[in-house]
Design an enzyme around this catalytic site. Structure first.
Site, PDB file in Angstrom:
ATOM      1  N   TYR A  91       0.832  -1.206   0.000  1.00  0.00           N
ATOM      2  CA  TYR A  91       0.000   0.000   0.000  1.00  0.00           C
ATOM      3  C   TYR A  91       0.869   1.260   0.000  1.00  0.00           C
ATOM      4  CZ  TYR A  91      -3.950   3.003   1.467  1.00  0.00           C
ATOM      5  OH  TYR A  91      -4.931   3.965   1.544  1.00  0.00           O
TER       6      TYR A  91
ATOM      7  N   LYS B 147       0.937   4.074  -2.919  1.00  0.00           N
ATOM      8  CA  LYS B 147       0.558   5.456  -2.638  1.00  0.00           C
ATOM      9  C   LYS B 147       1.713   6.421  -2.907  1.00  0.00           C
ATOM     10  CE  LYS B 147      -3.746   4.934  -1.483  1.00  0.00           C
ATOM     11  NZ  LYS B 147      -4.777   5.361  -2.455  1.00  0.00           N
TER      12      LYS B 147
END
Length: 249
Positions: free
Chosen positions: A150, A154
């Site tokens: 993640y 991001k």
């Protein structure tokens, strides 16, 4: 001026709040989510308030599906010139426990999804000589235990955003990113379950670590996205705005 916006991952949480906010600002909004029936709930809340909205079920990581979805938006709502890439999933785990599938799934939705949607929508923006692209990053881009996939996705979206700003600026298109901190959404219920605590305990503990003394709400993020989508932000591009209640995660 009324525009047509697309918000991915618009069925709930930050995406739903953003879709509602853009509709309140006078835009027609296509709410895209994996299942059309889930997107339809957000659409109903918009149309009940007198707005124009369309629910579309689409896997943003599938190029053919994305092309068809954007074409449908153009046909039914008008050429999309605002794009909010919000679709995302969590597959949290420590690195040594993280499977290939967990890594690939997160990259497919966050990075490939944003790429495919942006590539499809920018054609309409270039033709209109006006566009707004907002990518949803996260404070996790700065690093977060248990989120190697993640965090990488991001952080990647921030680099993607800055490159879009450079390439598309000459066409009247801006690209910016919003990086939320701790926001009270259903997605964080998964985090609470992983930590073996209640959602309420998670929120209470987080609030104590945030300078403003509370956790964020989806509407806080939607307000930042709405600014980047506005005429007022026409000279702001390639930026990352942290919406986290303080100067760091």
């Amino acid at each position: 001026m009324t525009r047509t916006a697309i918000v991915t991952g618009g069925a709930r949480g930050i995406g739903a709040a953003t879709a509602r906010r853009l509709a309140a600002d006078g835009h027609a909004v296509a709410v895209v989510d994996l299942l059309e029936e889930h997107a339809a709930e957000t659409v109903a809340s918009i149309t009940d308030e007198g707005g124009r909205a369309l629910a579309i079920g689409a896997d943003v990581s599938d190029a053919d599906v994305v092309a068809a979805a954007v074409a449908r938006v153009a046909d039914e709502l008008g050429a999309p010139t605002i794009l909010v890439n919000n679709a995302g999933i969590l597959r949290d785990n420590l690195l040594f426990k993280m499977s290939d599938g967990d890594w690939d799934a997160v990259m497919q939705v966050h990075l490939r999804g944003a790429f495919l949607m942006t590539r499809a929508v920018q054609a309409h923006q270039v033709e209109a000589k006006w566009g707004r692209i907002v990518n949803l990053s996260s404070t996790s881009a700065l690093g977060n235990r248990g989120q190697a996939n993640y965090a990488a996705a991001k952080a990647g979206l921030q680099g993607f955003t800055k490159t879009l700003a450079i390439e598309l600026g000459r066409y009247g298109i801006t690209a910016n990113a919003v990086a939320p901190g701790f926001i009270a959404t259903d997605m964080l219920r998964q985090t609470a379950e992983r930590m073996s605590i209640t959602f309420e305990q998670l929120l209470e503990g987080a609030a104590k670590e945030i300078p403003v003394g509370r956790v964020g709400q989806p509407e806080d993020v939607a307000a930042a996205v709405a600014y980047f989508c506005s005429e007022a932000a026409s000279f702001v591009s390639g930026q990352v705005l942290y919406v986290a209640g303080g100067p760091k995660a």
